[in-house]
Scaffold this motif. Structure first.
Motif, short mmCIF file in Angstrom:
data_model
loop_
_atom_site.label_atom_id
_atom_site.label_comp_id
_atom_site.label_asym_id
_atom_site.label_seq_id
_atom_site.Cartn_x
_atom_site.Cartn_y
_atom_site.Cartn_z
N GLY A 1 61.43 -6.28 40.81
CA GLY A 1 60.76 -6.68 39.57
C GLY A 1 60.64 -8.18 39.43
O GLY A 1 59.58 -8.71 39.09
N ARG A 2 61.73 -8.90 39.69
CA ARG A 2 61.71 -10.37 39.58
C ARG A 2 60.73 -10.98 40.57
O ARG A 2 60.00 -11.92 40.24
CB ARG A 2 63.11 -10.93 39.82
CG ARG A 2 64.16 -10.47 38.82
CD ARG A 2 65.45 -11.29 38.94
NE ARG A 2 65.99 -11.29 40.29
CZ ARG A 2 66.79 -10.34 40.78
NH1 ARG A 2 67.10 -9.29 40.03
NH2 ARG A 2 67.27 -10.42 42.01
N ASP B 1 57.17 -10.46 39.53
CA ASP B 1 56.83 -11.35 38.43
C ASP B 1 56.38 -12.72 38.94
O ASP B 1 55.44 -13.31 38.40
CB ASP B 1 58.01 -11.52 37.48
CG ASP B 1 58.26 -10.28 36.63
OD1 ASP B 1 57.33 -9.46 36.48
OD2 ASP B 1 59.40 -10.13 36.13
N HIS C 1 61.84 2.38 42.22
CA HIS C 1 61.91 1.01 41.70
C HIS C 1 60.62 0.27 42.04
O HIS C 1 60.04 -0.43 41.20
CB HIS C 1 63.10 0.26 42.30
CG HIS C 1 64.43 0.77 41.87
ND1 HIS C 1 64.83 0.81 40.55
CD2 HIS C 1 65.47 1.27 42.59
CE1 HIS C 1 66.06 1.31 40.49
NE2 HIS C 1 66.45 1.60 41.70
N ARG D 1 57.63 1.74 39.96
CA ARG D 1 57.68 1.40 38.54
C ARG D 1 57.27 -0.05 38.29
O ARG D 1 56.50 -0.35 37.37
CB ARG D 1 59.08 1.64 37.99
CG ARG D 1 59.29 1.25 36.54
CD ARG D 1 60.56 1.86 35.99
NE ARG D 1 61.74 1.43 36.72
CZ ARG D 1 62.44 0.33 36.42
NH1 ARG D 1 62.04 -0.46 35.44
NH2 ARG D 1 63.52 0.01 37.11
N HIS D 2 57.75 -0.96 39.13
CA HIS D 2 57.44 -2.37 38.89
C HIS D 2 56.03 -2.75 39.35
O HIS D 2 55.41 -3.64 38.75
CB HIS D 2 58.50 -3.26 39.54
CG HIS D 2 59.80 -3.26 38.81
ND1 HIS D 2 59.96 -3.88 37.58
CD2 HIS D 2 61.00 -2.69 39.09
CE1 HIS D 2 61.20 -3.71 37.15
NE2 HIS D 2 61.85 -2.98 38.05
N ARG E 1 54.11 -1.77 36.46
CA ARG E 1 54.38 -2.66 35.32
C ARG E 1 53.58 -3.96 35.41
O ARG E 1 53.10 -4.47 34.39
CB ARG E 1 55.88 -2.99 35.27
CG ARG E 1 56.28 -3.93 34.14
CD ARG E 1 57.76 -4.23 34.15
NE ARG E 1 58.21 -4.84 35.37
CZ ARG E 1 58.07 -6.15 35.66
NH1 ARG E 1 57.47 -6.96 34.80
NH2 ARG E 1 58.54 -6.63 36.80
#
Length: 218
Positions: free
Chosen positions: A79-80, A83, A105, A108-109, A112
């Motif tokens: 996720g990080r 981003d 994981h 999902r990200h 997102r």
């Protein structure tokens, strides 16, 4: 330090946050799109080593091509890194590799940050993200074969430690493929060592599909 390695270190520091994040972000932005054209996000250093070793066997130098293979330090870091690398960050083309247990994981990200919705395995692959079943070591053991892996272990001078490992009560009744997979993960650095050694030993017509497809994508 080459520029791709400089980018990789800056990206890791940026994703980690903290006092150095601002300076690291500036370095990553400076190199993105020029020196670095694609980021490949992988779970750990053994995945990086395997992909770069396979590229070398195909006569490719990923760093020279502007492909930065970046270990996440564990799948939960995806996720990080999305981003800072994804559409709201550097906006670079992305690809990646994960274990089947961590696929959720990644999915999902990716969703997102706006890279899909309700992504299937096939759609993940279209994006450039590939899944190892069960993990990279399992893929390489099946591709090389149990006997071939033991020859690689012998070449590394570790056949006796492997036989000792096989004799442990928890391992005695398990299939040799399972024993090999557990053995490769018993010491720090061993996964990366054998990732490179097994890829070097691999017949190119038997390359694990996730590695083959990922390399073709980038």
């Amino acid at each position: 330090m080459d520029e791709v390695q400089r980018f990789r270190q800056a990206l890791v520091a940026w994703a980690a946050g903290g006092a150095e994040a601002g300076a690291a972000a500036a370095v990553a932005r400076e190199l993105a799109g020029g020196v670095v054209r694609t980021v490949v996000l992988v779970e750990g250093s053994s995945d990086q080593v395997a992909l770069e070793a396979l590229a070398t066997r195909h006569g490719r130098d990923l760093g020279a091509e502007g492909v930065a293979v970046v270990p996440l330090g564990g799948a939960t870091g995806i996720g990080r890194f999305l981003d800072v690398c994804g559409p709201s960050g550097l906006g670079l083309p992305l690809a990646g590799l994960c274990d089947v247990g961590e696929e959720r994981h990644f999915r999902r990200h990716l969703e997102r940050v706006g890279l899909g919705s309700g992504l299937t395995r096939a759609e993940l692959e279209t994006l450039g993200f590939h899944v190892c079943v069960a993990d990279l070591e399992d893929e390489l053991i099946r591709a090389v074969g149990a006997e071939g892996v033991q020859r690689v272990i012998e070449a590394q001078g570790e056949l006796r430690p492997f036989h000792t490992f096989q004799g442990q009560p928890a391992q005695r009744e398990r299939p040799v493929e399972h024993q090999l997979r557990r053995f490769l993960g018993t010491h720090s650095g061993r996964k990366a060592l054998y990732a490179q050694a097994l890829v070097a030993h691999l017949h190119l017509e038997r390359v694990p599909r996730p590695l083959e497809r990922l390399l073709a994508h980038v």
